[in-house]
Design a protein around this motif. Structure first.
Motif, short mmCIF file in Angstrom:
data_model
loop_
_atom_site.label_atom_id
_atom_site.label_comp_id
_atom_site.label_asym_id
_atom_site.label_seq_id
_atom_site.Cartn_x
_atom_site.Cartn_y
_atom_site.Cartn_z
N ARG A 142 41.31 25.92 152.76
CA ARG A 142 41.31 26.80 153.95
C ARG A 142 40.44 26.20 155.06
O ARG A 142 40.82 26.18 156.23
CB ARG A 142 40.78 28.18 153.58
N VAL A 143 39.25 25.71 154.67
CA VAL A 143 38.32 25.14 155.65
C VAL A 143 38.93 23.92 156.34
O VAL A 143 38.87 23.79 157.56
CB VAL A 143 36.98 24.79 154.96
N VAL A 144 39.54 23.04 155.55
CA VAL A 144 40.10 21.81 156.13
C VAL A 144 41.28 22.13 157.04
O VAL A 144 41.37 21.61 158.17
CB VAL A 144 40.50 20.82 155.01
N ILE A 145 42.16 23.01 156.60
CA ILE A 145 43.35 23.32 157.41
C ILE A 145 42.96 24.04 158.70
O ILE A 145 43.42 23.69 159.79
CB ILE A 145 44.38 24.12 156.59
N LEU A 146 42.05 25.02 158.58
CA LEU A 146 41.61 25.75 159.78
C LEU A 146 40.83 24.83 160.72
O LEU A 146 41.00 24.90 161.94
CB LEU A 146 40.78 26.96 159.38
#
Lengths: 64, 152
Positions: B30-34
Motif C-alpha cells: 500500500r505504501v509503495v503504490i500510494l
C-alpha cells in the motif's frame, strides 16, 4: 542561455537532489538537511571545478 | 508495439511487479503504490506526515517548475518524448495528470529553457523513487515490529 542562467537553474535542482538522496536511512530531518547541504556544496564545488578545467582544456585544444 | 522502449520497459516492469507482490506485506504494498501515485503520500500511511509533506512537496514543486520552464509542453509519453517517459513513469499520478491536461499543447516556438524543463521534470519523477524507498523503509520496519509482536 547565458552562464548565469545555467548556474541559477543548476543550483536549485542540485539542492533538491542532494536533500532527497540523503533521506533514506536517516530519521532526523535536521540531520538530513545537514548532510544534504554538505552534499550540495561538495557537488557544486566539483561541478564548477570540473567545468573550469574542461573550459581551459577545450580552449587549449582549439588553439593547437 | 514498435516502440523499443516499450519492448524493454513492459517485461521489466512486469517481472519487478511480480517479485514485489510476492515478497512484501500488505502495508508495504500500500505504501509503495500510494507513494508512487502521489509523491509523499506513502509516508502519510506510516505516520510520517511532516516528512511526507516536505519530500512530496519538493518532488511536486520540482516537477511543476520543469513544466513551467518548458511552457507545459514537456510531458508527452508517446508523441514528443518517449525517452523521458521512462523517467516520468515514476512520477505516478502527477505525470499522468500532466500528460492528460497538456495533451493538446504543441511546440510552436523555440524555448531556450525547454531542455532544462525536461530535465527538471524527469529528475523530479526519478527522485520519487527515493521518496518511495524511504517510505518503504518505514513500512518494512513497522511490518517487522508487527510480526515480532504476533510471534511473541
Amino acid at each position: 542561455m547565458t552562464l548565469w542562467q545555467s548556474l541559477l537553474l543548476f543550483l536549485p535542482l542540485c539542492l533538491v537532489i542532494s536533500i532527497i538522496t540523503c533521506t533514506p536511512g536517516r530519521r532526523d530531518f535536521r540531520e538530513i538537511l545537514k548532510h544534504g547541504l554538505r552534499l550540495f556544496l561538495v557537488t557544486t564545488f566539483w561541478v564548477v571545478a570540473a567545468s573550469v578545467v574542461i573550459y581551459f582544456v577545450m580552449e587549449w585544444i582549439l588553439s593547437l | 508495439m514498435q516502440n523499443p522502449i516499450l519492448i524493454i520497459a513492459v517485461p521489466l516492469v512486469l517481472v519487478m511487479a511480480l517479485r514485489f507482490f510476492t515478497t512484501t506485506t500488505a502495508l508495504e504494498r500500500r505504501v509503495v503504490i500510494l507513494g508512487w501515485l502521489i509523491p509523499g503520500a506513502g509516508h502519510l500511511l506510516v505516520g510520517q506526515r511532516k516528512r511526507g509533506l516536505i519530500l512530496g512537496g519538493l518532488v511536486i514543486v520540482t516537477f511543476l517548475a520543469g513544466m513551467f520552464l518548458s511552457d507545459f509542453r514537456n510531458i508527452s509519453p508517446f508523441d514528443r518524448h518517449p525517452i523521458w517517459a521512462v523517467a516520468h513513469l515514476f512520477g505516478g499520478l502527477v505525470s499522468m495528470l500532466a500528460a492528460f491536461f497538456t495533451r493538446h499543447l504543441y511546440i510552436e516556438e523555440m524555448n531556450p529553457f525547454y531542455d532544462v524543463g525536461c530535465l527538471y521534470s524527469g529528475v523530479a519523477a526519478l527522485l520519487n523513487i527515493i521518496v518511495v524507498i524511504d517510505a518503504y523503509d518505514f513500512a518494512h520496519e513497522r511490518s517487522e515490529e508487527t510480526a515480532g509482536e504476533t510471534t511473541e
